[in-house]
Motif scaffolding. Structure first.
Motif, mmCIF file in Angstrom:
data_model
loop_
_atom_site.group_PDB
_atom_site.id
_atom_site.type_symbol
_atom_site.label_atom_id
_atom_site.label_comp_id
_atom_site.label_asym_id
_atom_site.label_seq_id
_atom_site.Cartn_x
_atom_site.Cartn_y
_atom_site.Cartn_z
ATOM 1 N N SER A 140 0.858 -1.188 0.000
ATOM 2 C CA SER A 140 0.000 0.000 0.000
ATOM 3 C C SER A 140 0.887 1.229 0.000
ATOM 4 O O SER A 140 1.994 1.209 0.544
ATOM 5 N N PRO A 141 0.441 2.324 -0.603
ATOM 6 C CA PRO A 141 1.240 3.558 -0.609
ATOM 7 C C PRO A 141 1.518 4.105 0.787
ATOM 8 O O PRO A 141 2.632 4.566 1.066
ATOM 9 N N THR A 142 0.518 4.055 1.677
ATOM 10 C CA THR A 142 0.743 4.563 3.035
ATOM 11 C C THR A 142 1.776 3.738 3.761
ATOM 12 O O THR A 142 2.660 4.270 4.443
ATOM 13 N N ILE A 167 -1.574 -1.456 -3.886
ATOM 14 C CA ILE A 167 -2.571 -2.123 -3.058
ATOM 15 C C ILE A 167 -2.837 -3.542 -3.579
ATOM 16 O O ILE A 167 -2.968 -3.766 -4.782
ATOM 17 N N CYS A 173 -1.493 -4.008 4.244
ATOM 18 C CA CYS A 173 -2.574 -3.835 3.268
ATOM 19 C C CYS A 173 -3.919 -4.113 3.918
ATOM 20 O O CYS A 173 -4.751 -3.233 4.043
ATOM 21 N N GLY A 193 -2.643 0.036 4.496
ATOM 22 C CA GLY A 193 -3.654 -0.172 3.470
ATOM 23 C C GLY A 193 -5.053 0.198 3.906
ATOM 24 O O GLY A 193 -5.925 0.441 3.055
ATOM 25 N N ASN A 215 -5.842 2.933 5.453
ATOM 26 C CA ASN A 215 -5.956 4.344 5.096
ATOM 27 C C ASN A 215 -6.147 4.523 3.590
ATOM 28 O O ASN A 215 -6.830 5.458 3.147
ATOM 29 N N ASP A 216 -5.559 3.622 2.799
ATOM 30 C CA ASP A 216 -5.588 3.770 1.345
ATOM 31 C C ASP A 216 -6.838 3.189 0.692
ATOM 32 O O ASP A 216 -7.117 3.479 -0.477
ATOM 33 N N THR A 217 -7.567 2.340 1.397
ATOM 34 C CA THR A 217 -8.708 1.658 0.768
ATOM 35 C C THR A 217 -10.055 2.062 1.335
ATOM 36 O O THR A 217 -11.093 1.653 0.803
ATOM 37 N N THR A 232 -12.493 5.302 2.401
ATOM 38 C CA THR A 232 -12.708 6.752 2.327
ATOM 39 C C THR A 232 -13.602 7.175 3.490
ATOM 40 O O THR A 232 -14.723 6.683 3.628
#
Length: 468
Positions: free
Chosen positions: A204-206, A235, A369, A390, A392-394, A396
């Protein structure tokens, strides 16, 4: 043959890449379960003269999705009862350095011009510490070689062994240094991969940002920060065939974003199965997780009395830390009809919790993730998650603006405490009581694309940039 996220990726990403046109092979050790499941394997080559490693055969079979599978058949190292890393008593095999060293040695040979096979890869994609020596072997074996990608699924697992392992595994003495495989006086498979690989990815980017500093870098943050320009996050996908509420054979009532009526049926079934009061008008909080400090189970236990004061129910499936398991059991005994827990993992129950819960809890301290937060969104069960990795990234966050724009899919919190979790659940229950707002939230989550195809496209772009 899989454990955790590493197994999920290794099983699902190759078929998705093949669908996009990649010519791919999967290389893995010849564990007994693998050989039993694939009786028609054919021999491609016999490797001899590999230094301290025993001779072995390279066998070929096929995975689902028509992905060619290459299996290293070495009974001396792999023909054992137990799991891939430990014996039946749960103790690590004492020769794990050699067992995974052989995987890396063969992988490096196949990825270089010393390969005995006509098929030559442009990219060698290594996953976690178990394959971390491939870039190191390629660095020192010379000649033309494939470009290398090193993927971190969890940086906390590093494959650390005594310094004498360097010579035993056939690496040159000059590799044992800070600019090499050395890690606080020992050698590390993961450190080797991170230092020598051409590119590094994580799930994941975060998480890619988090592991560049303490504490989530677990001692490797300095190296990862130095290599930040070669590090990116992609991700993971999920199996959207197995996890689809419109087709799920493991739940009593199928449903979709267009017809959510099955959610109520599944909620009643979950309440009945777990001995909870059959009340449709209480918010049901679900959790499927390893019972561990990392997963924030202690925060759920601390917040539980106040969660129940919100007139909520709680159901938990998972196993792990014995003390936390006992605490969960005692919580259920103290609140019959309100709290239900089950130790272990039961696949149908995991699906029923996703389908029958109103809100899913995932307060992980760190999560590279994560999978359940994606399952939950697709099942119309908005998750409450700690804003890490992940998660935080997946997910909203359900702000007023995101909800109005149709982007909100769950609830994030940054205060990693029982109070932070409680505040997020309170916010979620407030939206849950507004039926129209809740249905908008559910439908937004159910429309997300978490398929492996989306992830595979990003990996393919990375491969192309390296091969160019």
């Amino acid at each position: 043959m899989k454990t955790g996220g590493l197994g999920e990726v290794s099983g699902a990403l190759p078929p998705a890449l093949r669908e996009l046109g990649a010519d791919i092979r999967v290389l893995m050790p010849g564990y007994p379960l693998v050989l039993e499941a694939l009786p028609d394997l054919k021999r491609l080559h016999r490797f001899t003269g590999l230094g301290t490693f025993p001779d072995c055969d390279l066998l070929e079979g096929t995975l689902h999705g028509n992905v060619p599978l290459w299996v290293i058949d070495c009974p001396e190292l792999y023909a054992r009862e137990g799991g891939p890393y430990a014996d039946l008593a749960g103790l690590d095999w004492p020769d794990n350095a050699r067992r995974f060293g052989l995987l890396c040695r063969v992988g490096a040979l196949l990825a270089g011009d010393a390969s005995p096979l006509p098929w030559r890869p442009q990219i060698a994609h290594c996953n976690d510490w178990q394959s971390g020596l491939v870039p190191a072997y390629l660095q020192f074996q010379g000649g033309t070689r494939a470009a290398t990608v090193m993927t971190i699924h969890n940086v906390a697992y590093q494959g650390i062994y005594p310094p004498g392992s360097v010579a035993e595994l056939g690496l040159p003495p000059e590799s044992f240094g800070i600019n090499g495989v050395e890690y606080y006086g020992n050698m590390s498979f993961l450190k080797a991969g991170l230092f020598y690989a051409d590119r590094i990815t994580t799930v994941s980017p975060t998480y890619a940002r988090e592991i560049q500093s303490a504490p989530l870098g677990f001692g490797l943050q300095g190296l990862l920060a130095t290599r930040a320009g070669a590090l990116s996050g992609i991700i993971n996908g999920i199996d959207t065939e197995a996890w689809d509420p419109a087709r799920d054979a493991l739940i009593p009532a199928r449903y979709s974003a267009h017809d959510l009526s099955g959610k109520a049926v599944n909620k009643r079934a979950l309440q009945q199965a777990m001995g909870l009061d059959p009340d449709p008008d209480v918010p049901l909080l679900g959790m499927v997780s390893r019972v561990a400090y990392q997963k924030g189970v202690d925060l759920v236990l601390e917040a539980a009395p106040r969660l129940l004061a919100l007139h909520a129910q709680l159901v938990m499936l998972g196993s792990g830390d014995p003390a936390m398991e006992r605490a969960l059991h005692m919580l259920a005994l103290a609140h019959p009809g309100k709290v239900a827990t089950m130790a272990g993992f039961v696949e149908p129950l995991a699906h029923l919790i996703e389908a029958g819960s109103d809100i899913f809890l995932m307060p992980s301290r760190y999560e590279p993730c994560g999978l359940n937060q994606m399952y939950s969104q697709l099942y119309g069960t908005p998750p409450v998650v700690h804003a890490t990795g992940g998660l935080n990234d997946t997910v909203t966050d359900c702000t007023a603006q995101a909800l109005a724009e149709g982007r909100a899919s769950g609830f994030l919190f940054t205060d990693l405490s029982a109070n932070g979790l409680l505040a997020a659940v309170t916010r979620a229950i407030g939206i849950w009581r507004d039926r129209d707002a809740w249905h908008r939230l559910q439908r937004a989550g159910m429309s997300r694309d978490f398929s492996w195809r989306a992830s595979a496209r990003q990996y393919l772009e990375l491969y192309r940039s390296l091969s160019a």
